[in-house]
Design an enzyme around this catalytic site. Sequence first.
Site, short mmCIF file in Angstrom:
data_model
loop_
_atom_site.label_atom_id
_atom_site.label_comp_id
_atom_site.label_asym_id
_atom_site.label_seq_id
_atom_site.Cartn_x
_atom_site.Cartn_y
_atom_site.Cartn_z
N ARG A 74 30.80 57.49 61.27
CA ARG A 74 30.39 58.61 60.44
C ARG A 74 29.93 59.66 61.05
O ARG A 74 30.18 60.65 60.31
CB ARG A 74 29.61 58.10 59.33
CG ARG A 74 30.26 56.38 58.52
CD ARG A 74 28.97 56.40 57.78
NE ARG A 74 29.89 55.73 57.00
CZ ARG A 74 28.67 53.74 56.46
NH1 ARG A 74 27.61 54.18 56.69
NH2 ARG A 74 29.44 53.11 55.62
N PHE A 127 39.28 54.19 50.67
CA PHE A 127 38.76 53.07 50.45
C PHE A 127 37.26 54.02 51.18
O PHE A 127 36.51 53.05 51.55
CB PHE A 127 38.95 52.12 51.69
CG PHE A 127 40.77 52.21 51.79
CD1 PHE A 127 40.82 51.07 50.94
CD2 PHE A 127 41.54 52.95 52.50
CE1 PHE A 127 43.01 50.15 50.35
CE2 PHE A 127 42.31 52.35 52.47
CZ PHE A 127 43.43 51.34 51.48
N ASP A 165 39.08 54.99 45.62
CA ASP A 165 38.46 53.68 45.92
C ASP A 165 39.27 52.90 44.43
O ASP A 165 38.63 53.87 43.59
CB ASP A 165 37.64 53.09 45.91
CG ASP A 165 37.31 51.66 46.44
OD1 ASP A 165 36.44 51.72 47.84
OD2 ASP A 165 36.97 50.31 45.64
N SER A 166 39.74 51.51 44.30
CA SER A 166 40.19 51.06 43.76
C SER A 166 39.40 51.21 42.23
O SER A 166 39.59 50.42 41.50
CB SER A 166 41.36 49.86 43.72
OG SER A 166 40.51 48.93 44.81
N ALA A 191 39.20 56.82 40.43
CA ALA A 191 39.30 55.07 40.76
C ALA A 191 40.62 54.99 40.74
O ALA A 191 41.02 55.17 39.89
CB ALA A 191 39.07 54.41 40.06
N ASP A 213 40.23 53.14 55.95
CA ASP A 213 38.81 52.37 55.79
C ASP A 213 39.08 51.27 55.13
O ASP A 213 38.23 50.52 54.32
CB ASP A 213 37.56 52.64 56.12
CG ASP A 213 36.78 51.36 56.76
OD1 ASP A 213 37.06 50.85 57.02
OD2 ASP A 213 35.47 51.98 56.32
N CYS A 239 38.63 45.88 60.02
CA CYS A 239 37.87 45.69 60.18
C CYS A 239 38.80 43.60 59.73
O CYS A 239 37.39 43.00 60.13
CB CYS A 239 36.65 45.75 58.96
SG CYS A 239 37.13 45.28 56.93
N1 SAH Z 1 34.68 52.99 53.67
C1 SAH Z 1 33.75 52.18 53.40
C2 SAH Z 1 34.45 50.56 53.19
C3 SAH Z 1 35.14 50.41 52.99
S1 SAH Z 1 35.37 48.91 51.95
C4 SAH Z 1 32.42 52.46 53.32
O1 SAH Z 1 32.24 52.59 55.42
O2 SAH Z 1 30.97 51.87 53.10
C5 SAH Z 1 37.34 48.44 51.86
C6 SAH Z 1 37.16 49.01 49.83
O3 SAH Z 1 38.42 49.38 49.33
C7 SAH Z 1 36.51 48.47 48.69
O4 SAH Z 1 35.31 49.56 48.06
C8 SAH Z 1 37.44 48.05 47.93
O5 SAH Z 1 37.54 48.43 46.31
C9 SAH Z 1 38.40 48.81 48.16
N2 SAH Z 1 40.32 48.79 48.10
C10 SAH Z 1 40.02 47.16 48.36
N3 SAH Z 1 41.42 47.96 47.84
C11 SAH Z 1 41.91 49.02 47.68
C12 SAH Z 1 43.26 49.77 47.40
N4 SAH Z 1 44.90 48.83 46.94
N5 SAH Z 1 43.44 50.73 47.21
C13 SAH Z 1 41.83 51.48 47.02
N6 SAH Z 1 41.06 51.04 46.93
C14 SAH Z 1 40.49 49.22 47.90
#
Ligand code: SAH
Length: 407
Positions: free
Chosen positions: A226, A242, A264-265, A291, A311, A351
Amino acid sequence: MNENAIPASLTAEASAPRVILRKGKEESLRRFHPWVFSGAVHHIDGEVSEGDVVSVYTAEGEFVARGHWQIGSIAVRVLTFNDEPIDEDFWLSRLEQARKVRLALTLDVPGHNTIYRLVHGEGDNLPGLVIDIYGGVAVMQAHSVGMHYSRMQIAHALRQTMGESLTAIYYKSETTLPFKASLGQENGFLYGQSDADVALENGLRFHIDWLKGQKTGFFVDQRDNRSLLEHYAKGRAVLNMFCYTGGFSVYAMRGGARLVHSVDSSAKAVELVNDNVGLNFPDDLRHEAFAEDAFRFLDEMKPQYDLIILDPPAFAKHKDSLKNALRGYTKLNARAFEKMPSGGILFTFSCSQAVNKEQFRLAVFTAAAISRRRVRILHQLHQPADHPINIYHPEGEYLKGLVLYVE
Ligand code: SAH
């Protein structure tokens, strides 16, 4: 919390069940690899239940290790290669070592940085245990039944290690313990109580939802990445895909981004990112959160973002899903390349522990080739120093990232 569930074998090593290995199967243990696979076990002397402390012996009867018994392909997660008891002193010495490493990293800086990982499983010679620190609150997570049984001893040792600085220990293992063990574990405080849920990362403020949030409430492992993103954000239009709690978004704002869109979804994540942006940049109109599903958003968006972060959650939780996961990374990154204006920068991550660095790089390379873009690798990223990798356990290297310049 039920404190009576500690099996006698935890404190009485002499009578601990003995796991006898097949001939020659001690080799990896001699090189300090901390797992015994079930296929390496010849037989067990004594009764054993999941979570018990067991002693591991070679076929010739020589002691090699002591650890927690598990059901599954990993049969024993090794706590020590010495013939020593797993008692309060043991936990204390392991936690003190972990603390010493964190002090060397100078991550605990009141008023500037109060979020860091104190214990990172195998990386701190404590397989199955994670402890994150958020100011005065430690969030402890067990990933094995053995660690779960030891939680009170660990909590006690943790208080001794951290001293006055610790006001509460929250135990958050409801979703991380093996489902089949039927422990009926509920989350809750093991010590103290706290509703001070704002902590600091590099001078930025974050609400930590340790009660309901993912992992221990925050993705501590992206701190350094970050920071790097902040450095690239000036004047750019940023898409944080994400986003979860919006770590990257908040750093991009501080870095002087022209606009920041977080996606984020999960509607809950969108709430969290809005809260965190509001905490640091109240009423700042540069930020907006959506969302939406990632693939849908990427398909429908205009090519307006010149700094994109991808991510995603782990696409491969196990080796069996590796092929599909790699395809997923390729598809996702190709979408981003296709929509990237010339001069754009992509921060892309995986990850998944089951995906190694080379495989991830190949998946992204394939995405670049499919979208016929000229791409340069600027940085190769990984997990930060408070998520150390045990040199004997390369599997511990799970977070991989690339920063790419797209011509
Ligand atoms: N980048 C974040 C961590 C990401 S965790 C940080 O720095 O804190 C992964 C995230 O992806 C979760 O919040 C989850 O809700 C989201 N996610 C999972 N599938 C998804 C999709 N198909 N589209 C969008 N978001 C999604």
